[in-house]
Design an enzyme around this catalytic site. Sequence first.
Site, PDB file in Angstrom:
ATOM      1  N   SER A 181       0.682  -1.162   0.046  1.00 38.83           N
ATOM      2  CA  SER A 181       0.113   0.073   0.214  1.00 38.83           C
ATOM      3  C   SER A 181       0.841   1.343   0.092  1.00 38.83           C
ATOM      4  CB  SER A 181      -1.004  -0.034   1.145  1.00 38.83           C
ATOM      5  OG  SER A 181      -2.137   0.819   1.005  1.00 38.83           O
ATOM      6  N   ASP A 202      -9.984  -4.397  -4.090  1.00 41.14           N
ATOM      7  CA  ASP A 202      -9.338  -3.697  -3.202  1.00 41.14           C
ATOM      8  C   ASP A 202      -9.998  -2.240  -3.085  1.00 41.14           C
ATOM      9  OD1 ASP A 202      -7.551  -1.993  -1.480  1.00 41.14           O
ATOM     10  OD2 ASP A 202      -5.738  -2.956  -2.588  1.00 41.14           O
ATOM     11  N   HIS A 233      -7.260  -5.965   0.338  1.00 40.40           N
ATOM     12  CA  HIS A 233      -6.318  -5.050   0.057  1.00 40.40           C
ATOM     13  C   HIS A 233      -5.014  -5.807   0.458  1.00 40.40           C
ATOM     14  CE1 HIS A 233      -4.082  -1.268   0.281  1.00 40.40           C
ATOM     15  NE2 HIS A 233      -3.785  -1.507   1.489  1.00 40.40           N
TER      16      HIS A 233
END
Length: 309
Positions: free
Chosen positions: A132, A249, A279
């Site tokens: 991320s 996601d 995610h």
Amino acid sequence: MCATSCCCFKKAQKGEDRMTPQGLFYKDLPHFINADGNYLFCRYWEPPTPPRALVMIVHSAGEHSGRYSEVVSLLLKHSLYVFAHDHVGHGQSEGEGMMVSHFGIYVRDTLQHIDMMKRSHPHLRIYLFSTSMGGLISLYVANERQNDIAGMIFIAPLVLMNPESATFTKMFCARLLKNFLPQVALGYMDPRSVSRDEEKVIDYIRDPLNYHGPVRVRFATEVLHALIKLEKILPTISTPMLILHGDADKLSDVRGSYIMYGKVASLDKTLKVYEHAAHQLHRELPSVTEEVFKVIDGWLEERLPPIEQ
């Protein structure tokens, strides 16, 4: 613990009373001091055999470096020396919770840690593993130190915010408020967006080292600025990379990974998208995580230097 962190203890003698947000003395913990004087908590995992390379784990926003035990186990099986730190304002590091005056601070601190490890292990290649926002940091690191990074593994890199998510709306509002109300809370991240595995969601919620407070205007604005500038940076990056992303996601838009794959100059690049996955692929449903780890395992084995006999 590596010699690098011991050196940092010597530098920190005048601040032996400095404590983590959890009340532990930094003098008893591996750490380094960044350019702003903040103490950053570190973790080091040394393989039982001579290391083939170094791998830095660059964690995401709101979490900390201790949430990668399964990933670390995989990397250690490849005789890799793994290291990480909690970003400023995260986990056991100093700083206001998930707040930063400039996104470049995350990049600067990461480069500082890399330089420390390079001095201690000059003969070892360096790989980055990131998730991320950690992926966004890693892209900036690669842009600055192309020759230092041998390869990068990304899980759900933050290249594009999901426009259908509440987080995207909050980020947009942040641009309007940044000069007037930088401390204003924009809302909270939904923990259920990290995984479809209920146990993993509960674990995330119960982890006291995770940041469970609101996303504030200043932080959101800095992330947005970094994303906007990324367009010019991607074509400069030629580092080998593996990009893994779930198409469900709700935080990092999977389209960002497609954009990244198309724009980077890397000749050695792989993109794999997992249907219906959320995610954190490394903490997803067991079937997904198992497949993700197999892909990472194979990618590493094809690129790592041979094991010393």
